[in-house]
Motif scaffolding. Sequence first.
Motif, PDB file in Angstrom:
ATOM      1  N   LEU A   1       8.414  -2.291  -7.413  1.00 24.23           N
ATOM      2  CA  LEU A   1       7.271  -1.648  -8.791  1.00 24.23           C
ATOM      3  C   LEU A   1       6.320  -1.484  -8.687  1.00 24.23           C
ATOM      4  O   LEU A   1       6.137  -0.469  -9.776  1.00 24.23           O
ATOM      5  CB  LEU A   1       6.797  -3.413  -8.932  1.00 24.23           C
ATOM      6  CG  LEU A   1       8.034  -4.472  -9.943  1.00 24.23           C
ATOM      7  CD1 LEU A   1       7.822  -5.444  -9.917  1.00 24.23           C
ATOM      8  CD2 LEU A   1       8.006  -4.114 -10.962  1.00 24.23           C
ATOM      9  N   GLY A   2       5.472  -0.826  -8.136  1.00 23.74           N
ATOM     10  CA  GLY A   2       4.648   0.101  -7.594  1.00 23.74           C
ATOM     11  C   GLY A   2       4.950   1.854  -7.519  1.00 23.74           C
ATOM     12  O   GLY A   2       4.056   2.250  -7.954  1.00 23.74           O
ATOM     13  N   ARG A   3       6.063   1.959  -6.823  1.00 21.19           N
ATOM     14  CA  ARG A   3       6.602   2.854  -6.864  1.00 21.19           C
ATOM     15  C   ARG A   3       6.805   3.147  -8.273  1.00 21.19           C
ATOM     16  O   ARG A   3       6.467   4.494  -8.722  1.00 21.19           O
ATOM     17  CB  ARG A   3       8.449   3.382  -6.258  1.00 21.19           C
ATOM     18  CG  ARG A   3       8.524   4.534  -6.254  1.00 21.19           C
ATOM     19  CD  ARG A   3      10.301   5.128  -5.319  1.00 21.19           C
ATOM     20  NE  ARG A   3      10.451   5.938  -5.039  1.00 21.19           N
ATOM     21  CZ  ARG A   3       9.809   7.133  -3.882  1.00 21.19           C
ATOM     22  NH1 ARG A   3       9.342   6.705  -3.259  1.00 21.19           N
ATOM     23  NH2 ARG A   3      10.612   7.957  -3.903  1.00 21.19           N
TER      24      ARG A   3
ATOM     25  N   ALA B   1       1.234   4.278  -3.872  1.00 23.49           N
ATOM     26  CA  ALA B   1       1.086   3.592  -4.789  1.00 23.49           C
ATOM     27  C   ALA B   1       2.082   1.713  -4.056  1.00 23.49           C
ATOM     28  O   ALA B   1       1.434   0.982  -3.792  1.00 23.49           O
ATOM     29  CB  ALA B   1       1.080   3.613  -6.278  1.00 23.49           C
ATOM     30  N   GLY B   2       3.094   2.412  -4.382  1.00 22.51           N
ATOM     31  CA  GLY B   2       4.219   1.017  -3.627  1.00 22.51           C
ATOM     32  C   GLY B   2       4.508   0.718  -2.459  1.00 22.51           C
ATOM     33  O   GLY B   2       3.978  -0.036  -2.225  1.00 22.51           O
ATOM     34  N   LEU B   3       3.995   1.883  -1.738  1.00 22.73           N
ATOM     35  CA  LEU B   3       4.409   1.341  -0.373  1.00 22.73           C
ATOM     36  C   LEU B   3       2.828   0.618  -0.017  1.00 22.73           C
ATOM     37  O   LEU B   3       2.991  -0.780   0.556  1.00 22.73           O
ATOM     38  CB  LEU B   3       4.034   2.527   0.580  1.00 22.73           C
ATOM     39  CG  LEU B   3       3.784   2.497   1.961  1.00 22.73           C
ATOM     40  CD1 LEU B   3       5.191   1.729   2.382  1.00 22.73           C
ATOM     41  CD2 LEU B   3       3.728   4.301   2.827  1.00 22.73           C
ATOM     42  N   ALA B   4       1.567   0.851  -0.153  1.00 20.32           N
ATOM     43  CA  ALA B   4       0.651  -0.030  -0.697  1.00 20.32           C
ATOM     44  C   ALA B   4       0.271  -1.671  -1.012  1.00 20.32           C
ATOM     45  O   ALA B   4       0.214  -2.097  -0.319  1.00 20.32           O
ATOM     46  CB  ALA B   4      -1.008   1.325  -1.318  1.00 20.32           C
ATOM     47  N   ALA B   5       0.706  -1.062  -2.390  1.00 20.10           N
ATOM     48  CA  ALA B   5       1.386  -2.570  -2.942  1.00 20.10           C
ATOM     49  C   ALA B   5       1.515  -3.574  -2.260  1.00 20.10           C
ATOM     50  O   ALA B   5       2.127  -4.949  -1.563  1.00 20.10           O
ATOM     51  CB  ALA B   5       2.114  -2.490  -3.904  1.00 20.10           C
ATOM     52  N   GLY B   6       3.330  -3.056  -1.532  1.00 17.17           N
ATOM     53  CA  GLY B   6       3.827  -4.049  -0.443  1.00 17.17           C
ATOM     54  C   GLY B   6       3.552  -3.860   0.972  1.00 17.17           C
ATOM     55  O   GLY B   6       3.514  -5.479   1.214  1.00 17.17           O
TER      56      GLY B   6
ATOM     57  N   ALA C   1     -11.426  -5.942 -10.639  1.00 15.94           N
ATOM     58  CA  ALA C   1     -12.432  -4.625  -9.729  1.00 15.94           C
ATOM     59  C   ALA C   1     -11.300  -3.278  -9.680  1.00 15.94           C
ATOM     60  O   ALA C   1     -11.754  -2.549  -9.398  1.00 15.94           O
ATOM     61  CB  ALA C   1     -12.407  -5.606  -8.782  1.00 15.94           C
ATOM     62  N   CYS C   2     -10.276  -4.264  -9.013  1.00 16.68           N
ATOM     63  CA  CYS C   2      -8.360  -2.998  -8.987  1.00 16.68           C
ATOM     64  C   CYS C   2      -9.001  -2.021 -10.006  1.00 16.68           C
ATOM     65  O   CYS C   2      -8.816  -0.882  -9.676  1.00 16.68           O
ATOM     66  CB  CYS C   2      -7.406  -3.731  -8.272  1.00 16.68           C
ATOM     67  SG  CYS C   2      -8.166  -4.476  -6.491  1.00 16.68           S
TER      68      CYS C   2
ATOM     69  N   ALA D   1      -1.276  -7.494  -5.655  1.00 20.48           N
ATOM     70  CA  ALA D   1      -1.048  -6.382  -4.793  1.00 20.48           C
ATOM     71  C   ALA D   1      -0.736  -5.093  -5.747  1.00 20.48           C
ATOM     72  O   ALA D   1      -1.055  -4.303  -5.239  1.00 20.48           O
ATOM     73  CB  ALA D   1      -0.034  -7.189  -3.872  1.00 20.48           C
ATOM     74  N   LEU D   2      -0.126  -5.284  -6.900  1.00 23.12           N
ATOM     75  CA  LEU D   2      -0.129  -3.764  -7.486  1.00 23.12           C
ATOM     76  C   LEU D   2      -1.068  -3.824  -7.813  1.00 23.12           C
ATOM     77  O   LEU D   2      -0.864  -2.341  -7.741  1.00 23.12           O
ATOM     78  CB  LEU D   2       1.045  -4.231  -8.436  1.00 23.12           C
ATOM     79  CG  LEU D   2       2.672  -4.758  -8.538  1.00 23.12           C
ATOM     80  CD1 LEU D   2       3.059  -5.914  -9.795  1.00 23.12           C
ATOM     81  CD2 LEU D   2       3.401  -3.867  -8.145  1.00 23.12           C
ATOM     82  N   LEU D   3      -1.719  -4.211  -8.034  1.00 19.40           N
ATOM     83  CA  LEU D   3      -3.203  -3.524  -8.604  1.00 19.40           C
ATOM     84  C   LEU D   3      -4.002  -3.412  -7.505  1.00 19.40           C
ATOM     85  O   LEU D   3      -4.617  -1.917  -7.353  1.00 19.40           O
ATOM     86  CB  LEU D   3      -4.127  -4.761  -8.773  1.00 19.40           C
ATOM     87  CG  LEU D   3      -3.210  -5.352 -10.782  1.00 19.40           C
ATOM     88  CD1 LEU D   3      -4.329  -6.467 -10.862  1.00 19.40           C
ATOM     89  CD2 LEU D   3      -3.346  -4.378 -11.635  1.00 19.40           C
ATOM     90  N   ALA D   4      -3.633  -3.926  -6.120  1.00 25.49           N
ATOM     91  CA  ALA D   4      -4.841  -3.889  -4.979  1.00 25.49           C
ATOM     92  C   ALA D   4      -3.954  -2.093  -4.550  1.00 25.49           C
ATOM     93  O   ALA D   4      -4.663  -1.325  -3.826  1.00 25.49           O
ATOM     94  CB  ALA D   4      -4.470  -4.798  -4.131  1.00 25.49           C
ATOM     95  N   GLY D   5      -2.532  -1.840  -4.625  1.00 31.94           N
ATOM     96  CA  GLY D   5      -1.956  -0.458  -4.221  1.00 31.94           C
ATOM     97  C   GLY D   5      -2.065  -0.022  -4.498  1.00 31.94           C
ATOM     98  O   GLY D   5      -3.369   1.447  -4.237  1.00 31.94           O
ATOM     99  N   ALA D   6      -2.200   0.235  -6.118  1.00 33.65           N
ATOM    100  CA  ALA D   6      -2.500   1.503  -6.916  1.00 33.65           C
ATOM    101  C   ALA D   6      -4.159   1.824  -6.993  1.00 33.65           C
ATOM    102  O   ALA D   6      -3.828   3.330  -6.934  1.00 33.65           O
ATOM    103  CB  ALA D   6      -2.392   0.863  -8.492  1.00 33.65           C
ATOM    104  N   ALA D   7      -5.009   0.878  -6.516  1.00 28.59           N
ATOM    105  CA  ALA D   7      -6.493   1.468  -6.213  1.00 28.59           C
ATOM    106  C   ALA D   7      -6.788   2.578  -5.384  1.00 28.59           C
ATOM    107  O   ALA D   7      -7.608   2.629  -5.149  1.00 28.59           O
ATOM    108  CB  ALA D   7      -7.385   0.108  -6.572  1.00 28.59           C
TER     109      ALA D   7
END
Length: 458
Positions: free
Chosen positions: A81-83, A90-95, A231-232, A286-292
């Motif tokens: 989803l992040g990817r 962002a997808g990798l970070a979200a995962g 905040a993210c 997790a999606l918001l944090a990964g994108a941030a």
Amino acid sequence: MTGLWGIRRQGSLWQDEAVTYDMAHRELPELWATLGHADAVHGLYYLLMHGLFRLWEGGLVALRLPSVLAMAAATAGVAALGRRLAGPRAGLAAGVVFALLPAVQRYAQEGRSYALVTALVVAQTWVLLRACTARHRRRAWWAGYAVLVASAGLLHEFALLALVAHGVALLAARPGRAAVVAWAVAGGCAAATVTPLVLLSLRQSGQVAWIEVSMGGDVTGFLLTTGIGLACVALRRRALPAHPRTGLDTTALPLLTLPPALLLLASAVKPLYVDRYVLYAQAGLALLAGAALDALWRSGRARTLLALSTAVAVGAALGPVGTHLRGPQSRTDDVTAISHALRETVAPGDGVLFLPGSRRVWTLGHEPASYGALDLALAESRQRSHTLYGTELPPSLIPDRLLLVSRVVVVREPARERHETGAREETKEATLRDHFTRCARTAVGTARIEVYRRGDHC
């Protein structure tokens, strides 16, 4: 895979996991009959676990492995989803963020349905995005979405709250009338499929009488999580102000906030909110944090500080937090420890009394009769009565049963006693007070094991 690390938790077993283990090992007619009286909301999950244990009697590993695999699939889904919404990094970070969240680590190793529900909600979110953008086979994608929504709802009916989050995300994306109609039809079909289960579980609502919603815990936790998500969003927009907007915020924020918010609102009428019931909302965080994190890295500002902060956070998640979650001390009602303490306290010929009667859950598989004690209030076993904990004698017969023995070991949980009151529990207490003296008391997590002797001295 972090889910396999310490999967046995040193042999500890949470009380709800003990119920899963017990229900999954009942014969199908007995299991079906029990679901008509109790725990129908988890019926599909028990059936799936029954099938697994028929194929493989793997003990605690078999009990928890489906949750490990489901959360691994959910992690992959969050990364996908992040990817799709914000790019590969962002997808990798979200995962990674999702896999390290304490709630995710906890329920990835629990023999309950919450990890499976989370995986299905993440999958339906991805399929929803695919259905809205597909140029071919749109009906197949929408049908798949309906099947996933219904499956998650049958595993746990509060998964249907994700439909509201998806509806808001869809409207925010302005996809056109056809997509909105298709979503409404798919969601309506799924909701209709789950409705019989909802109606049956409403008749069993007494099982959740123990739930209390606290301002200091539940509401504050929800506000804190929502604040982190917002905040993210702010960090991402500040780091890359000129970057074109994607659908990540409008997809992830509703998923993070709406299901728990709706359950909290419903709790104003009847307390129903427990964070694990909407565990799938963690995917939005997790999606918001990964994108941030991706946006901060791409902005080129303080990359060294960002890398160090991330390393510290990962170390904490896998170090003290992860180690604690994989130890028996992470569950306050370890059935294994309570059952062991009870067996150590009871002598042959003693009576055992549960206050309230539902605390018999702590001895599933190790009933007092197995070590020569008498379950004083038990009228019919859980298997014969098709109930979770067995049925108890009417209040009028309980005093005579207690007076058959000179030594009673009481197993109680004060928090539950406040909610599960009635003539039977009052009679137990009155008989102990009038005819017995408490001689010893031991605390094991939330359980209290007390020894009483008949008469006025020990």
